[in-house]
Design a protein around this motif. Sequence first.
Motif, PDB file in Angstrom:
ATOM      1  N   SER A   1       0.811  -1.217   0.000  1.00  0.00           N
ATOM      2  CA  SER A   1       0.000   0.000   0.000  1.00  0.00           C
ATOM      3  C   SER A   1       0.846   1.270   0.000  1.00  0.00           C
ATOM      4  O   SER A   1       0.378   2.337   0.403  1.00  0.00           O
ATOM      5  CB  SER A   1      -0.912   0.011   1.228  1.00  0.00           C
ATOM      6  OG  SER A   1      -0.142  -0.098   2.421  1.00  0.00           O
TER       7      SER A   1
ATOM      8  N   GLY B   1      -6.265   0.618 -13.126  1.00  0.00           N
ATOM      9  CA  GLY B   1      -6.570   0.263 -11.745  1.00  0.00           C
ATOM     10  C   GLY B   1      -8.051   0.268 -11.439  1.00  0.00           C
ATOM     11  O   GLY B   1      -8.564  -0.656 -10.784  1.00  0.00           O
TER      12      GLY B   1
ATOM     13  N   ARG C   1      -2.263  -2.996 -15.998  1.00  0.00           N
ATOM     14  CA  ARG C   1      -2.252  -4.000 -14.929  1.00  0.00           C
ATOM     15  C   ARG C   1      -3.385  -5.017 -15.055  1.00  0.00           C
ATOM     16  O   ARG C   1      -3.631  -5.784 -14.121  1.00  0.00           O
ATOM     17  CB  ARG C   1      -2.394  -3.279 -13.576  1.00  0.00           C
ATOM     18  CG  ARG C   1      -1.306  -2.287 -13.282  1.00  0.00           C
ATOM     19  CD  ARG C   1      -1.678  -1.415 -12.089  1.00  0.00           C
ATOM     20  NE  ARG C   1      -2.171  -2.203 -10.981  1.00  0.00           N
ATOM     21  CZ  ARG C   1      -2.883  -1.707  -9.965  1.00  0.00           C
ATOM     22  NH1 ARG C   1      -3.184  -0.434  -9.941  1.00  0.00           N
ATOM     23  NH2 ARG C   1      -3.280  -2.489  -8.985  1.00  0.00           N
TER      24      ARG C   1
ATOM     25  N   SER D   1      -4.714   6.151  -6.302  1.00  0.00           N
ATOM     26  CA  SER D   1      -6.027   5.623  -6.672  1.00  0.00           C
ATOM     27  C   SER D   1      -6.330   4.253  -6.088  1.00  0.00           C
ATOM     28  O   SER D   1      -7.505   3.918  -5.879  1.00  0.00           O
ATOM     29  CB  SER D   1      -6.128   5.539  -8.203  1.00  0.00           C
ATOM     30  OG  SER D   1      -6.024   6.818  -8.786  1.00  0.00           O
ATOM     31  N   ASP D   2      -5.319   3.437  -5.869  1.00  0.00           N
ATOM     32  CA  ASP D   2      -5.567   2.054  -5.448  1.00  0.00           C
ATOM     33  C   ASP D   2      -6.436   1.930  -4.196  1.00  0.00           C
ATOM     34  O   ASP D   2      -7.319   1.064  -4.155  1.00  0.00           O
ATOM     35  CB  ASP D   2      -4.238   1.319  -5.249  1.00  0.00           C
ATOM     36  CG  ASP D   2      -3.643   0.831  -6.563  1.00  0.00           C
ATOM     37  OD1 ASP D   2      -4.338   0.922  -7.599  1.00  0.00           O
ATOM     38  OD2 ASP D   2      -2.480   0.376  -6.570  1.00  0.00           O
ATOM     39  N   PRO D   3      -6.253   2.752  -3.159  1.00  0.00           N
ATOM     40  CA  PRO D   3      -7.115   2.597  -1.985  1.00  0.00           C
ATOM     41  C   PRO D   3      -8.576   2.942  -2.249  1.00  0.00           C
ATOM     42  O   PRO D   3      -9.468   2.413  -1.589  1.00  0.00           O
ATOM     43  CB  PRO D   3      -6.506   3.577  -0.964  1.00  0.00           C
ATOM     44  CG  PRO D   3      -5.126   3.845  -1.444  1.00  0.00           C
ATOM     45  CD  PRO D   3      -5.200   3.745  -2.929  1.00  0.00           C
TER      46      PRO D   3
ATOM     47  N   ALA E   1      -1.462   5.728  -9.681  1.00  0.00           N
ATOM     48  CA  ALA E   1      -1.899   4.399  -9.252  1.00  0.00           C
ATOM     49  C   ALA E   1      -1.861   4.276  -7.735  1.00  0.00           C
ATOM     50  O   ALA E   1      -2.788   3.743  -7.107  1.00  0.00           O
ATOM     51  CB  ALA E   1      -1.030   3.332  -9.899  1.00  0.00           C
ATOM     52  N   ALA E   2      -0.800   4.784  -7.112  1.00  0.00           N
ATOM     53  CA  ALA E   2      -0.691   4.717  -5.656  1.00  0.00           C
ATOM     54  C   ALA E   2      -1.776   5.529  -4.976  1.00  0.00           C
ATOM     55  O   ALA E   2      -2.305   5.134  -3.928  1.00  0.00           O
ATOM     56  CB  ALA E   2       0.688   5.205  -5.218  1.00  0.00           C
TER      57      ALA E   2
ATOM     58  N   ALA F   1     -10.658  -3.040 -10.693  1.00  0.00           N
ATOM     59  CA  ALA F   1     -11.542  -3.148  -9.535  1.00  0.00           C
ATOM     60  C   ALA F   1     -12.986  -3.377  -9.961  1.00  0.00           C
ATOM     61  O   ALA F   1     -13.709  -4.165  -9.333  1.00  0.00           O
ATOM     62  CB  ALA F   1     -11.438  -1.880  -8.687  1.00  0.00           C
TER      63      ALA F   1
ATOM     64  N   HIS G   1      -3.255   2.948 -16.261  1.00  0.00           N
ATOM     65  CA  HIS G   1      -2.818   1.555 -16.172  1.00  0.00           C
ATOM     66  C   HIS G   1      -3.952   0.592 -15.826  1.00  0.00           C
ATOM     67  O   HIS G   1      -3.728  -0.599 -15.690  1.00  0.00           O
ATOM     68  CB  HIS G   1      -1.692   1.427 -15.154  1.00  0.00           C
ATOM     69  CG  HIS G   1      -0.417   2.081 -15.599  1.00  0.00           C
ATOM     70  ND1 HIS G   1       0.663   2.274 -14.764  1.00  0.00           N
ATOM     71  CD2 HIS G   1      -0.040   2.588 -16.806  1.00  0.00           C
ATOM     72  CE1 HIS G   1       1.636   2.867 -15.435  1.00  0.00           C
ATOM     73  NE2 HIS G   1       1.234   3.072 -16.669  1.00  0.00           N
TER      74      HIS G   1
ATOM     75  N   ASN H   1     -10.178   2.803  -5.408  1.00  0.00           N
ATOM     76  CA  ASN H   1     -10.816   2.123  -6.529  1.00  0.00           C
ATOM     77  C   ASN H   1     -11.835   1.049  -6.126  1.00  0.00           C
ATOM     78  O   ASN H   1     -12.920   0.972  -6.721  1.00  0.00           O
ATOM     79  CB  ASN H   1      -9.748   1.530  -7.458  1.00  0.00           C
ATOM     80  CG  ASN H   1      -9.118   2.582  -8.351  1.00  0.00           C
ATOM     81  OD1 ASN H   1      -9.706   3.629  -8.607  1.00  0.00           O
ATOM     82  ND2 ASN H   1      -7.917   2.315  -8.820  1.00  0.00           N
TER      83      ASN H   1
ATOM     84  N   GLU I   1      -3.572  -8.759 -13.960  1.00  0.00           N
ATOM     85  CA  GLU I   1      -3.783  -9.195 -12.578  1.00  0.00           C
ATOM     86  C   GLU I   1      -5.157  -9.824 -12.382  1.00  0.00           C
ATOM     87  O   GLU I   1      -5.379 -10.516 -11.388  1.00  0.00           O
ATOM     88  CB  GLU I   1      -3.633  -8.000 -11.625  1.00  0.00           C
ATOM     89  CG  GLU I   1      -2.246  -7.387 -11.610  1.00  0.00           C
ATOM     90  CD  GLU I   1      -2.196  -6.127 -10.751  1.00  0.00           C
ATOM     91  OE1 GLU I   1      -3.042  -6.007  -9.836  1.00  0.00           O
ATOM     92  OE2 GLU I   1      -1.330  -5.270 -10.995  1.00  0.00           O
TER      93      GLU I   1
END
Length: 347
Positions: A105, A195, A222, A167-169, A164-165, A199, A193, A171, A225
């Motif tokens: 994270s 993300g 990504r 947005s990841d939490p 991305a960092a 999700a 990318h 998404n 994944e």
Amino acid sequence: MTAAENPPDPAGRPGETDPRFALMDLAMSYLFPAALRAAAVLGVADHLTGGPRPVAELAEAVGADPLNLYRTLRLLATRGIFTEDDAGRFALTPAAELLRADVASSFRPAVLMLTDRTFWRPAGELATTVRTGASAFEELFGMPFFDHFARDADTAAVFHVGMAAMSDPENPLIARACDLPPSPVVVDLGGGHGGLLLAVLRDHPDARGVLFDREHVLAGHRLGELGADHRWDLVAGDFFTEAPPGDVFLIKRILHDWDDEQCARILRHCRRAVSEGGRVLVVDAVVPPGNEPDPGKVIDLLMMSSLTGRERTRAEFEALFAAADLQLTRVIPTGTRLSIVEGVPAQ
């Protein structure tokens, strides 16, 4: 000024209730992100995973001057980023843990992006931007924001990895808030990318996805994944000239980059490409009225200083949608700083 006019504050610091001190603190507050960037660039957090360390030892590990590193970390500790013990050793806090590069994270890339010179330098010229109505970015860097990123691979990497960092939490929360029709084709327009699309596809197993962006951006996607390659496609293109067909269009943190005319052009392409009964979901901050603090009001000045865009109110989104023959139907909260502004083809 008499004591009655300038009473001491409860902590015993005379004059701290004077509004001039508040202005002074605000005027110097840029030093906090400067210190945060220094700690992130040096990778300080990565050298504290084993526990507290003396600053001299830490400075040697990161290649820094011990006294200046101490002064920087001392300031950050006042905001809960690192902590100093009675022996003068520094340790991680929950916020500082997120600056580690080796945690899933990690927020370090987002910090490096938000404090990058592409944002920092234009912000320093904000008075010029306010006076002229134009961003200072092109004057400082010789070309518009996204042209600079397309030509500078290192800066582009900072931007996309940082986004991305950041947005990841959020998404997964946004994906859950998306109200999708059965078995939709979901187009993530300018999705970077991928993300958010990743999700959404995880949260909606019957959906198929299309990640639409410039070819050099898609190279870092990504979607692999997901583990189900038959459920998504990559389509290279320019959202100012086209949009691939789909049932639902996701447009996250795109419209706030651009002025109204450019946004209307993007939305018109979506309007032409969306299926009958489809919808356009703009994922952006919606600025509330009034004087209360709001993150959207802060990011709005970031957009103003480096780009041509803005954060918008609900009424301003309604006007944008109308210009593209779309009707705003609702604003859906997501549990994040962003909302989903839903539009459908106007009747």
